[in-house]
Write an enzyme that holds these catalytic residues in place. Structure first.
Site, PDB file in Angstrom:
ATOM      1  CB  THR A   2     -11.068   7.408   4.779  1.00  0.00           C
ATOM      2  OG1 THR A   2      -9.798   6.913   5.158  1.00  0.00           O
ATOM      3  CG2 THR A   2     -11.754   6.406   3.892  1.00  0.00           C
ATOM      4  CG  ASP A  60      -1.820   1.089   1.437  1.00  0.00           C
ATOM      5  OD1 ASP A  60      -2.117   1.774   0.442  1.00  0.00           O
ATOM      6  OD2 ASP A  60      -2.282   1.310   2.577  1.00  0.00           O
TER       7      ASP A  60
HETATM    8  O1  C5P Z   1      -5.999  -0.442  12.431  1.00  0.00           O
HETATM    9  P1  C5P Z   1      -6.989  -0.253  11.323  1.00  0.00           P
HETATM   10  O2  C5P Z   1      -7.885  -1.457  11.090  1.00  0.00           O
HETATM   11  O3  C5P Z   1      -7.763   1.043  11.443  1.00  0.00           O
HETATM   12  O4  C5P Z   1      -6.061  -0.141  10.026  1.00  0.00           O
HETATM   13  C1  C5P Z   1      -6.567   0.132   8.771  1.00  0.00           C
HETATM   14  C2  C5P Z   1      -5.448   0.151   7.791  1.00  0.00           C
HETATM   15  O5  C5P Z   1      -5.966   0.603   6.547  1.00  0.00           O
HETATM   16  C3  C5P Z   1      -4.305   1.104   8.128  1.00  0.00           C
HETATM   17  O6  C5P Z   1      -3.115   0.530   7.593  1.00  0.00           O
HETATM   18  C4  C5P Z   1      -4.666   2.380   7.409  1.00  0.00           C
HETATM   19  O7  C5P Z   1      -3.549   3.146   7.062  1.00  0.00           O
HETATM   20  C5  C5P Z   1      -5.305   1.806   6.155  1.00  0.00           C
HETATM   21  N1  C5P Z   1      -6.192   2.710   5.447  1.00  0.00           N
HETATM   22  C6  C5P Z   1      -7.303   3.304   6.023  1.00  0.00           C
HETATM   23  N2  C5P Z   1      -8.089   4.128   5.276  1.00  0.00           N
HETATM   24  C7  C5P Z   1      -7.799   4.354   3.983  1.00  0.00           C
HETATM   25  C8  C5P Z   1      -6.688   3.753   3.389  1.00  0.00           C
HETATM   26  C9  C5P Z   1      -5.902   2.914   4.161  1.00  0.00           C
HETATM   27  O8  C5P Z   1      -7.589   3.071   7.184  1.00  0.00           O
HETATM   28  N3  C5P Z   1      -8.585   5.101   3.257  1.00  0.00           N
END
Ligand code: C5P
Length: 234
Positions: free
Chosen positions: A116, A57
């Site tokens: 987001t 990512d």
């Molecule tokens: O700990 P959590 O479940 O919130 O982690 C979500 C993961 O998805 C993290 O690595 C975060 O950076 C990523 N992410 C996100 N929202 C996005 C893109 C990526 O939460 N729009």
């Protein structure tokens, strides 16, 4: 069984190894900027050697030639999925796709539409767009589809709209997943794995719910069962 993608939001390979050593099955994991930029491509090779699939990512965003060259490198890394920002434009996405799939024909390339962390007011005031956030997400999802990409990162709450607009075979990969008993941390809008299934999300990305659990393997299994079945656990 469907595999939730586990976000390995750790800083060091030592922590990653410690976490992964608890599992004795092949996982699908997400390596983000934090881990990749501090450890380099070796981390990808090591995780692949352990038998796990990887979503890298890095959200690339630059002129088409630069992203194309970077994707040539990523295409050689043997990751299953990676991404770019749709806001880099069609030419950039097409170039990224061509370069990535050249080295990795089976790899999946997806786009970020709007982060987001953006809201309606950011889109209006900072991007000077007349679109609502939702319409902007739709617009960039369609742009990514027309560029030939496989899908987008989105909120699970946007999955239905994206599928309606871009077709059922256009993938939605969704973070923002929590079980009912979990803390939301810094996520604003969260859904459970069961609801994500009901909303038609193709992949869920789960970080802290699993990585910070007292028993990550047990928690992973619960997420997996809910995600697969679409039912909340009793
Ligand atoms: O700990 P959590 O479940 O919130 O982690 C979500 C993961 O998805 C993290 O690595 C975060 O950076 C990523 N992410 C996100 N929202 C996005 C893109 C990526 O939460 N729009």
């Amino acid at each position: 069984m469907k595999r939730p993608i586990i976000a390995l939001d750790f800083g060091t390979m030592k922590e990653v190894k410690q976490f992964l050593s608890q599992f004795n099955e092949p996982l699908f994991v997400k390596v983000g900027m934090e881990l990749y930029l501090q450890n380099g491509p070796d981390i990808i090779r090591e995780i692949r050697e352990m038998g796990h699939d990887i979503f890298l990512d890095l959200k690339l965003y630059d002129i088409p030639n630069t992203v194309g060259k970077a994707m040539e490198g990523l295409g050689k890394l043997d990751v299953q999925m990676t991404n770019v920002h749709a806001q880099g434009g069609s030419a950039m996405m097409k170039r990224a796709l061509e370069s990535f799939k050249d080295g990795n024909p089976d790899g999946t390339l997806i786009a970020v539409t709007q982060l987001t962390s953006m809201n309606d007011s950011n889109v209006k005031e900072e991007q000077k767009s007349n679109l609502t956030l939702e319409d902007s997400v739709k617009h960039y999802a369609l742009l990514a589809k027309h560029a030939g990409l496989d899908g987008v990162v989105s909120s699970p709450l946007e999955s239905e709209m994206i599928h309606e607009y871009c077709g059922d075979d256009f993938l939605t990969i969704t973070p923002g997943i929590r079980l009912q008993e979990d803390s939301k941390d810094d996520q604003i809008r969260v859904v459970t794995p069961a609801i994500a299934n009901q909303l038609g999300t193709d992949y869920i990305v789960v970080g802290r719910s699993i990585t910070k659990a007292a028993d990550p393997v047990e928690k992973y299994r619960m997420v997996q069962v809910m995600w697969e079945s679409g039912d909340e656990l009793a």
